[in-house]
Design an enzyme around this catalytic site. Sequence first.
Site, mmCIF file in Angstrom:
data_model
loop_
_atom_site.group_PDB
_atom_site.id
_atom_site.type_symbol
_atom_site.label_atom_id
_atom_site.label_comp_id
_atom_site.label_asym_id
_atom_site.label_seq_id
_atom_site.Cartn_x
_atom_site.Cartn_y
_atom_site.Cartn_z
ATOM 1 N N ALA A 32 0.858 -1.189 0.000
ATOM 2 C CA ALA A 32 0.000 0.000 0.000
ATOM 3 C C ALA A 32 0.893 1.238 0.000
ATOM 4 O O ALA A 32 0.753 2.142 0.826
ATOM 5 C CB ALA A 32 -0.961 0.000 1.178
ATOM 6 N N GLY A 36 5.707 8.355 1.375
ATOM 7 C CA GLY A 36 6.576 8.111 2.506
ATOM 8 C C GLY A 36 7.492 6.928 2.245
ATOM 9 O O GLY A 36 8.708 7.000 2.469
ATOM 10 N N HIS A 37 6.912 5.825 1.754
ATOM 11 C CA HIS A 37 7.733 4.673 1.380
ATOM 12 C C HIS A 37 8.737 5.054 0.286
ATOM 13 O O HIS A 37 9.907 4.658 0.332
ATOM 14 C CB HIS A 37 6.856 3.538 0.844
ATOM 15 C CG HIS A 37 5.911 2.960 1.846
ATOM 16 N ND1 HIS A 37 4.553 3.155 1.773
ATOM 17 C CD2 HIS A 37 6.128 2.188 2.934
ATOM 18 C CE1 HIS A 37 3.976 2.517 2.775
ATOM 19 N NE2 HIS A 37 4.893 1.928 3.498
ATOM 20 N N GLN A 61 2.779 -9.777 13.234
ATOM 21 C CA GLN A 61 2.866 -8.530 13.989
ATOM 22 C C GLN A 61 1.508 -7.886 14.222
ATOM 23 O O GLN A 61 1.419 -6.793 14.777
ATOM 24 C CB GLN A 61 3.804 -7.540 13.287
ATOM 25 C CG GLN A 61 3.306 -6.975 11.976
ATOM 26 C CD GLN A 61 4.383 -6.188 11.260
ATOM 27 O OE1 GLN A 61 5.365 -6.748 10.775
ATOM 28 N NE2 GLN A 61 4.228 -4.877 11.208
ATOM 29 N N ASP A 150 7.436 5.473 12.443
ATOM 30 C CA ASP A 150 7.472 4.316 13.342
ATOM 31 C C ASP A 150 8.698 4.426 14.244
ATOM 32 O O ASP A 150 9.602 3.585 14.212
ATOM 33 C CB ASP A 150 7.502 3.023 12.528
ATOM 34 C CG ASP A 150 6.257 2.868 11.677
ATOM 35 O OD1 ASP A 150 5.161 2.760 12.253
ATOM 36 O OD2 ASP A 150 6.373 2.872 10.438
ATOM 37 N N GLN A 153 9.561 1.567 16.591
ATOM 38 C CA GLN A 153 9.933 0.380 15.826
ATOM 39 C C GLN A 153 11.400 0.404 15.422
ATOM 40 O O GLN A 153 12.072 -0.628 15.431
ATOM 41 C CB GLN A 153 9.055 0.258 14.586
ATOM 42 C CG GLN A 153 9.413 -0.914 13.694
ATOM 43 C CD GLN A 153 8.473 -1.043 12.519
ATOM 44 O OE1 GLN A 153 7.403 -1.608 12.626
ATOM 45 N NE2 GLN A 153 8.875 -0.502 11.377
ATOM 46 N N SER A 188 -0.246 4.090 5.169
ATOM 47 C CA SER A 188 -1.093 3.240 4.344
ATOM 48 C C SER A 188 -2.519 3.208 4.870
ATOM 49 O O SER A 188 -3.460 2.962 4.115
ATOM 50 C CB SER A 188 -0.520 1.819 4.307
ATOM 51 O OG SER A 188 0.778 1.819 3.751
ATOM 52 N N ARG A 189 -2.691 3.454 6.160
ATOM 53 C CA ARG A 189 -4.024 3.426 6.760
ATOM 54 C C ARG A 189 -4.854 4.660 6.420
ATOM 55 O O ARG A 189 -6.065 4.672 6.635
ATOM 56 C CB ARG A 189 -3.916 3.267 8.274
ATOM 57 C CG ARG A 189 -3.452 1.882 8.707
ATOM 58 C CD ARG A 189 -3.418 1.750 10.233
ATOM 59 N NE ARG A 189 -3.247 0.368 10.646
ATOM 60 C CZ ARG A 189 -2.080 -0.242 10.789
ATOM 61 N NH1 ARG A 189 -0.975 0.438 10.521
ATOM 62 N NH2 ARG A 189 -2.004 -1.495 11.177
#
Length: 285
Positions: A32, A36-37, A61, A150, A153, A188-189
């Site tokens: 998705a 950003g990616h 996860q 993240d 993370q 992605s959300r």
Amino acid sequence: MKVIRKADELRAWSAEQRAAGLTLGFVPTMGALHDGHLSLVARARENNDAVAVSVFVNPTQFNNPDDLKTYPRTEEADLAKLKAAGVDVAFVPTVEEMYPEPDTRVFELGPVAEVMEGKMRPGHFNGVAQVVSRLFVMVNPTHAYFGEKDFQQIAVIRKMVDLEGGFGGLQIVDVPIKREADGLAMSSRNVRLTPELRAVAPGIYKALQAGVEYARNHSVEETTEYVVNQINTIDGLETEYFQIVDGKTCQPISDWSESEMPVGCVTVFAGDVRLIDNIKFTPTC
């Protein structure tokens, strides 16, 4: 761009790159893809001879089955974006390819994984460590790229890399948050937001920015309360948690003097869509 779906084929390709003395940048994603990616891909492309990107929605996860079920999957569009970005290899495995046997490993990640997301999503970071460690072995990169959205993370992955012996000197590279023009952190959300919620979601970042200014003359506790109130007064948004932590350890602080790099980390429900963001604090009080 080469699309690889088998781990053995990926290992063979990586071995060729490393045997030729090439640097190999790797961007793990759950698909998705958004800008950003692609900012991570651009950094990897700029700094390495070859670039690989994985597209895999990792089931281990997700502590919420509904979240796994509703996570957007857009493989065709993702591959088109990666090709346009100059990626050399897109690794798109199945669950069976990634986990031919159940992964029962439990990583002793310590305090960095026990707060915030670790507390709210039991097992989440262990699942992240499982899949990322597997990908690092398959890809054998020299550099791996992660977005600062993240934030916790990244700290967890650095800890996992240490636990696993460093993966041959692998360098973890963090890349600044990419935002929409109105300040909303790209995620992605975001595609799951209704038009009404999309209109108010930028209030999350506005509240964080206001909190940074407020912190210049207020305590950690007062600033925390202020940011939460700023978000919760927006119709449709509800804060799950907001914590100001040390940027290195991710442990909560109670006084500004306790950290040289305080970071405010927030999780907010916009309707039933869970959004995360963070901001660095520079208080002068």
